[in-house]
Design a protein around this motif. Structure first.
Motif: not given
Length: 556
Positions: A234-250
């Protein structure tokens, strides 16, 4: 993750039942003092030990197992902790004695151990040394017993895979914990059990990942392990970013640091975001932003680690592991006074034709030009853009009228210098707003109570001078070209780099109360491992700073 042993806490030795246990571990200060105690059950223990004490003048000064028909399983383990009132004594002496005693009971074949702490710590702060805090001693003792029972993930998987192998996934089935009469009330013990089990579950997530080598715990596997652990909490949300283009930008600094790993998809970087929200929003006192370094293997990149320097670098992810463990523990305890936003940056710092190179200038998320001098100083790179994102979120929240106090913490096995400076202890390095608010001292106080002491380091003008650009071709130097162990202030100046490259320098004390943002860099290169090398093997992992963060930030 397997469940913890069943834990029951009792406010007296007399509440223990020998039928429920197959070993009794007695923890005391000095044997002479213990043998003079008069209370229910102690006389039988003394009677069992007396024949041995008569023939050995050293009896009771070290961990010993004696047969005793009056205790469960016939196994009586005596484990002395020594004094608790000398200059350098602290709660770790209780933890060490409990763990040593439980380990001995397990070695003897016990699976349902009882632990009795006969001599509690000083009840008054006036009787404690200046650098001792025993306020969490029951939790510390419970955590020590649980630590003795823990089986690492890699061992659990080996046992499950081995045909006909021993598939024991936990060393103990149960722990009965008892204290001397009047040492703690039933309600205090119940609360300590609740907190300790949450902390231990978080520590085990951190250690499960930490013990995994670079192939078992790739960036993606770390992410999957975390997702599985927090799912349904309860109360925990999870997100992951694997897209290399997104990682390059962010996260451009992370992206460029990880470039050499792109040739093999299994080693690609990823970013994990965890959010915890209190079940009582009106009671939230602060919003914490935590950034963890998750370098799953550090070769040093083009600035290759040589000799034995690469040994143990599968553990360069322990900062991210610890942050993930703390978030899990917070969700399990359902703390009402804190919200958490966490960014964990996972990568493998590989070597190859596309590797990041010294002399490159890379622009950070905050638009700051970074001159790369040492690709082995990758930890500060992978954390800087997440710190910039946290800064942006705090600024945006304030613009919306959110007046809750907010602070940013980084956790990383960042430098060998911190071990050279302090030995096997962690260190905090705080900016001006955090120093003024006592944020670094807060961790030191909590670490002392939980047996995970932290040293408070201070940033000086030399730290900012070292990374300040001397030309118009860049804005900040990532590092010098020498190992941190050969650099003056080698664990302090990286915090100055993170502040400058993330744009946090615009939120210092001089920016004023409405703009300043507290920031604490936590270097756990010393505290994340115990410093004891088992022959040619690697040190044990401690789970730091999960307990320290819990003590510092939890309100219930």
């Amino acid at each position: 993750m397997p469940g913890l042993p069943q834990i029951k806490a009792h406010a007296s030795l007399g509440a223990l039942s020998s039928a429920d246990n197959d070993a009794l571990v007695v923890v005391y200060s000095e044997y002479a003092g213990f043998s003079s105690l008069q209370s229910a059950g102690i006389a039988q223990i003394i009677d069992a030990a007396q024949p041995f004490a008569k023939v050995d003048k050293e009896f009771g000064k070290s961990v010993v197992l004696v047969p005793a028909a009056t205790v469960g399983g016939g196994r009586l383990v005596l484990s002395p902790m020594g004094s608790l009132d000398d200059d350098t004594d602290d709660v770790r002496k209780i933890a060490d004695a409990v763990k040593a005693g439980v380990v001995r009971a397990i070695e003897a074949g016990a699976r349902r151990a009882a632990v009795f702490v006969a001599h509690g710590p000083p009840s008054s702060t006036a009787d404690q040394t200046a650098d001792a805090d025993y306020s969490r001693w029951v939790e510390v003792a419970l955590l020590a017993a649980l630590d003795a029972s823990y089986v690492t993930l890699v061992v659990r998987e080996h046992r499950e895979a081995a045909a006909g192998g021993d598939k024991v996934l936990e060393k103990l089935d149960s722990i009965d914990f008892a204290v001397a009469d009047g040492s703690a009330s039933a309600s205090e013990l119940a609360r300590a059990v609740q907190r300790a089990t949450a902390i231990e579950t978080g520590r085990r997530l951190a250690m499960d990942m930490g013990y995994g080598d670079a192939q078992r715990m790739t960036p993606y596997n770390c992410a999957q392990t975390i997702q599985s652990a927090v799912e349904g909490v309860a109360g925990i949300s999870y997100e992951e970013i694997k897209d290399l283009d997104v990682i390059k930008r962010e996260y451009p600094l992370l992206y460029n640091s990880a470039r050499a790993s792109f040739s093999e998809p299994s080693t690609w970087p990823c970013v994990v975001k965890l959010e915890y929200r209190s079940p009582a929003p009106s009671e939230v006192k602060e919003h914490l932003y935590l950034v963890g370094k998750g370098v799953t293997y550090d070769t040093g990149g083009i600035t290759l680690k040589i000799g034995a320097a690469m040994r143990g670098m599968s553990r360069d992810k322990l900062g991210a592991c610890g942050v993930a463990g703390f978030v899990l523990a917070t969700g399990l305890i359902q703390d009402r006074g804190v919200d958490l936003s966490c960014i964990l940056a996972f990568e493998r710092n590989s070597i190859g034709p596309n590797a990041l190179l010294p002399d490159e200038v890379v622009v950070s998320r905050a638009g700051v030009r970074v001159l790369i001098n040492d690709t082995d100083a990758e930890g500060r790179l992978v954390m800087t853009d997440p710190v910039a994102e946290c800064k942006e979120r705090i600024v945006a929240a304030r613009a919306r009228g959110d007046a809750k106090p907010a602070a940013i913490y980084t956790a990383a096995t960042l430098t060998g210098h911190v071990i050279r400076a302090y030995g096997w202890y962690g260190a905090t390095v705080a900016n001006g707003p955090a120093r003024r608010g006592g944020f670094d001292r807060r961790l030191a106080v909590s670490g002392l109570a939980y047996g995970d002491p932290f040293e408070n380091s201070i940033m000086r003008r030399e730290d900012f001078s070292l990374v300040a650009s001397k030309t118009d071709r860049e804005d900040v130097y990532q590092s010098n070209a020498h190992p941190s162990t050969q650099t003056d202030r080698g664990h302090q100046y990286p915090a100055a780099f993170i502040i400058r490259a993330s744009g946090l320098d615009k939120h210092s004390l001089s920016a004023g109360p409405g703009t300043a943002i507290p920031f604490v860099h936590v270097d756990i290169a010393g505290s994340a491992e115990d410093g004891v090398e088992p022959g040619l093997g690697l040190c044990a992992i401690t789970g730091s700073p999960v307990a320290t963060f819990a003590g510092a930030f939890w309100t219930n």
